[in-house]
Scaffold this motif. Structure first.
Motif, short mmCIF file in Angstrom:
data_model
loop_
_atom_site.label_atom_id
_atom_site.label_comp_id
_atom_site.label_asym_id
_atom_site.label_seq_id
_atom_site.Cartn_x
_atom_site.Cartn_y
_atom_site.Cartn_z
N THR A 163 66.58 46.16 109.76
CA THR A 163 65.80 47.76 109.83
C THR A 163 64.14 47.81 110.03
N ALA A 164 63.48 47.08 109.00
CA ALA A 164 62.09 46.31 108.84
C ALA A 164 61.64 46.49 109.40
N THR A 182 69.97 42.27 115.17
CA THR A 182 68.49 43.26 115.57
C THR A 182 68.91 43.35 116.77
N ASP A 194 61.11 60.21 121.91
CA ASP A 194 61.64 59.62 121.07
C ASP A 194 61.15 57.74 121.65
N GLU A 243 52.02 50.04 103.77
CA GLU A 243 53.13 49.45 104.15
C GLU A 243 54.03 50.13 103.18
N LEU A 266 62.68 46.24 113.40
CA LEU A 266 62.89 47.47 114.29
C LEU A 266 62.01 48.83 114.12
N ALA A 267 62.12 49.30 112.56
CA ALA A 267 61.02 50.13 112.17
C ALA A 267 59.30 50.08 112.88
N PHE A 268 59.29 48.41 112.12
CA PHE A 268 57.53 48.33 112.56
C PHE A 268 57.47 48.55 113.80
N ARG A 315 58.73 49.67 116.09
CA ARG A 315 58.53 51.57 117.45
C ARG A 315 57.44 52.30 116.24
N ALA A 316 57.37 51.88 114.85
CA ALA A 316 55.88 52.52 114.50
C ALA A 316 54.81 52.00 115.65
#
Length: 858
Positions: free
Chosen positions: A316-317, A353, A235, A552, A319-321, A323-324
């Motif tokens: 959160t949004a 963040t 991961d 998205e 970091l999710a972006f 990592r994706a």
């Protein structure tokens, strides 16, 4: 076809190795043969199933010492062709077989239509295959290559076939080096080099194809790495390639942090820059659309890409972006909030963040607006978390104040204690609103009475003055908290109104700017309201007029709610996603009005387009009159003078003079006839009244007819490869006229003693005819002017050859589904490139048949 790699199976699947070329001639076949010789030296059983040397000596020498299986011969349309003998390869059953040109289409008669299907059968039989393919033959890049080179690729191979290869090796060469190879005759025959260099093998084309190949291979490597990490449950971010994500808020610091992020990305070769803006799912409140639009332009100008995601929790949004997209670094601007604001609202987006970033490096970029922001908005709509925090503070703050004030009770009087409690209630109102303030006021009143109003430690009040003071305290506390909360709501409404005004202003600007306004409006509607999709439908038929789908996902995870609003009398705007509150639906009505304006503008554009041919016809009539008054007069006067002289009784002409006068009259009448035919055809072409009879047509035959119609049948014209070119779909008389006009223009400007070269080549479903002269050439800025009708009438110098002939030739070529363009001849001169559709195999099945008649409309 899936390959069985299961241990213990009777027959293992073969392994596929692909040499992927960036362009023809880079050396794929040579590299494949070199690999075959290495494997043979190591003891592998290697055979050649099919190799195409294209007559190249170096490639033929590499075949020496390798076993070449005989090919199978097949007849098709009266001609003999050679194909790979699939059955012979299976019977021979080598360990490795070489199969060139993976995208090749097989001649009918075999088991498979495509060579890549033959390769799949060989792999299934357990035979390793080494093959070659060019980047332009990949199915996914077919339309891209056509836009770059102007030549469609009829032979393609599915990307998945190449993607499943066990090894993909890119064979690359710099464009200048490849062009030198061609100029030395190492790729094509000498007579084809000039045409190839000036057409497909331009430096720009080769550079673009090279970039496509590099990006495609890099994508496959990236895909393999992601699969490996997924298979091994990894991961963490692997920093194999720098991907820098920059977070944009639409604030004034945006340009500073974008440039800083771009510099970080540029420090490593191949670094990617991705900009992302997190749009809240609560409607329109948010950043300035105008500022974000400017920042998006800056990102794209610096070579990055711009993205919008929807989410309420910004860290959160983000970091999710990141990592994706396997980002390695995240760039944010430092907070514009001041110290007081940070104290009241806690850690901001940047600190949150950083705390959750784990293996992603976070850069906090300082800027001139750091710490210059205002206090937090009093009227921000309270979230559930903030409501709970406000209620808890209503319980805790009075208790804490009581504990602190008890330590200084001897030095403070009741008035000071009440004012400090009053300040605490106001602070609770700022955080949690009216309800929390009421709770704090009630508790503060009780504690003030119990601990600070005599007699202390009882709820009894002895003095009337203290009773009045306590009541005033409670009243003032409740009043101030109510006023503070109400002021916050008004501020929230003002902020929302500002956001709505900015959004609607952006919408109005997109409508006024015109081009592609409707798709932009739908996309803006989707992102502004945080919806999954927005569609404009015809309310009568239900057909989709335009649509915008988000990549998205839903704004808040509650997809499925549908909101509709009427757009004019026949259209409806349908939004799918979250449920819209009443305030957003009011603004949505304004969006619908702008969409209606865009639809109306498109309708008016269609009407204007319908009027344009009428205006063009008027211009054509004016030009025709000018031509009649100019070009018709000269040959008509010459013919009339010659005939008049012959009929004159006053002069006796010798036989030689009579012959000269008759020749002059004949030549003038021929010019007059040709000019009248051109005028009539041009007028019919412009009016859409020229009926075409398209049929399979031989280029060689049409060239002979065109040469016969020239004023000088003995003109130096050298045809090349016309006999091997396939038939074209054209109107024979019109094609003859086009060739005659273009060749006449070339003869007029060719160098003395040099022949005009007429060549033909076949690319996919197009045939290209080049008429090449060695004259002075045409400047790039004049290339469009040579095709303007009657341009010669306004010229002071008629030696450039601009006139009616080329204008008519281009119009006829386009009417037949082709084109006529100007190119430079390598070494000096002009090349007229005539492109026409080649006759397909079903059309050749019935010689002599023609397409139904159709009208040519300009």
């Amino acid at each position: 076809m899936a390959r069985d790699l299961t241990p213990g199976t009777a027959t293992r699947s073969g392994r596929l190795r692909v040499y992927l070329g960036s362009a023809p001639g880079v050396g794929k076949t040579y590299r494949m043969l070199d690999e075959a010789r290495r494997r043979q030296e190591r003891g592998a059983d290697v055979v050649v199933g099919y190799i195409e040397t294209h007559g190249r000596q170096h490639t033929r020498r590499m075949l020496e010492g390798l076993e070449v299986l005989p090919r199978v011969h097949r007849s098709y349309r009266g001609a003999e062709f050679e194909e790979m003998d699939l059955d012979a390869v299976l019977a021979r059953r080598p360990s490795v077989v070489l199969v060139d040109e993976l995208a090749h289409t097989n001649i009918p008669g075999g088991r498979h239509a495509k060579r890549w299907q033959d390769v799949e059968e060989l792999l299934a039989a357990g035979i390793d295959v080494i093959t070659t393919v060019n980047i332009q033959h990949l199915e996914s890049l077919n339309d891209v290559v056509r836009k770059i080179t102007g030549i469609p690729q009829r032979e393609t191979v599915p990307d998945e076939v190449v993607r499943r290869a066990d090894q993909i090796e890119l064979v690359d060469m710099a464009p200048q080096a490849l062009r030198r190879r061609m100029a030395h005759g190492n790729v094509y025959k000498a007579e084809k080099v000039d045409a190839a260099l000036s057409n497909y093998f331009r430096v720009g084309n080769l550079t673009a194809l090279r970039e496509l190949a590099l990006l495609w291979v890099a994508g496959r490597v990236d895909e393999g790495l992601r699969d490996y990490r997924a298979d091994h449950h990894i991961d963490r971010v692997w920093e194999t390639r720098e991907r820098v994500v920059v977070a944009l808020t639409g604030g004034p610091e945006g340009e500073t942090i974008i440039r800083r992020a771009a510099r970080i990305a540029d420090r490593t070769a191949g670094g990617d820059l991705l900009a992302v803006h997190v749009s809240r799912s609560d409607g329109l409140a948010g950043a300035s659309s105008g500022a974000l639009a400017q920042q998006r332009q800056l990102v794209e100008a610096l070579g990055g890409s711009y993205h919008v995601v929807v989410g309420d929790d910004v860290p959160t949004a983000l970091l999710a972006f990141a990592r994706a997209h396997d980002a390695t670094q995240l760039v944010l601007g430092t907070s514009r909030r001041g110290r007081i604001s940070r104290f009241l609202t806690g850690p901001g987006t940047g600190q949150t963040t950083v705390d959750a970033s784990e293996d992603i490096d976070v850069h906090m970029v300082t800027h001139e607006f750091t710490g210059r922001g205002k206090l937090p908005s009093l009227g921000r709509r309270h979230s559930k978390r903030r409501t709970i925090a406000g209620f808890a503070s209503g319980l805790i703050v009075p208790a804490l104040l009581t504990a602190v004030l008890s330590q200084f009770h001897a030095r403070l009087n009741l008035t000071t204690d009440a004012l400090i409690f009053q300040l605490g209630v106001v602070a609770v109102a700022l955080l949690g609103g009216t309800v929390s303030a009421v709770v704090a006021a009630v508790i503060a009143s009780v504690l003030l009475n119990y601990f600070f109003i005599p007699p202390v430690h009882t709820l009894t009040i002895d003095e009337t003055n203290n009773i009045v003071a306590l009541l005033v305290f409670a009243t003032v506390a409740l009043t101030v908290s109510t006023v503070v909360d109400h002021a916050g709501k008004l501020t929230s409404r003002a902020a929302r109104a500002t956001a709505e005004a900015e959004t609607l202003s952006t919408l109005a600007g997109s409508v006024l700017r015109g081009a592609d306004a409707l798709p932009a409006l739908l996309e803006k509607s989707r992102t502004a309201f945080g919806m999954d999709s927005v569609a404009l439908l015809d309310s009568l038929t239900g057909e989709t007029i335009a649509r915008s789908d988000g990549s998205e996902g839903s704004g808040d995870g509650t997809a499925g709610e549908v909101t509709e609003v009427a757009v004019g009398e026949r259209s409806v705007l349908v939004l799918t996603g979250r449920r819209l509150p009443a305030a957003d639906q009011r603004v949505l009505t304004a969006f619908a009005a702008h969409v209606g304006a865009a639809l109306e503008r498109d309708r008016l554009a269609v009407v204007a387009a319908e009027v344009e041919p009428i205006k063009a016809a008027d211009r054509m009539r004016t030009a025709l009159l000018a031509a009649v008054s100019h070009d018709l007069r000269t040959p008509l006067a010459a013919a009339r003078a010659s005939v008049g002289s012959l009929r004159s009784p006053d002069v006796e002409f010798s036989p030689e003079d009579q012959a000269e006068l008759l020749a002059t009259a004949d030549e003038s009448l021929v010019k007059l006839t040709r000019l009248v035919d051109n005028l009539l055809d041009m007028s019919r072409l412009q009016a859409g009244a020229l009926t075409l009879h398209l049929a399979p047509t031989s280029l060689e035959e049409m060239l002979v007819r065109a040469m016969d119609s020239l004023s000088d049948p003995q003109a130096p014209i050298q045809p090349l490869d016309l006999d091997t070119a396939p038939a074209v779909l054209a109107d024979p008389p019109l094609l003859e006229r086009v060739l005659a006009n273009v060749i006449t223009n070339a003869l007029r400007h060719n160098a003395p003693g040099a022949p005009v070269l007429v060549t033909a080549s076949h690319h996919a479903d197009l045939v290209e005819v080049r008429v090449i002269d060695r004259g002075p050439g045409i400047a790039p800025e004049d290339r469009d002017r040579v095709f303007l009708p009657f341009q010669r009438l306004g010229d002071t110098d008629n030696t450039t050859g601009v006139g009616l002939g080329l204008a008519l030739s281009r119009g006829l070529a386009e009417a037949m589904g082709g084109s006529l363009e100007v190119e430079d001849t390598p070494g000096g001169g002009t090349t007229m490139l005539l492109t026409l559709p080649a006759v397909s195999e079903p059309q050749m099945a019935e010689p002599g048949t023609a397409r139904p008649e159709r009208s040519a409309v300009q």
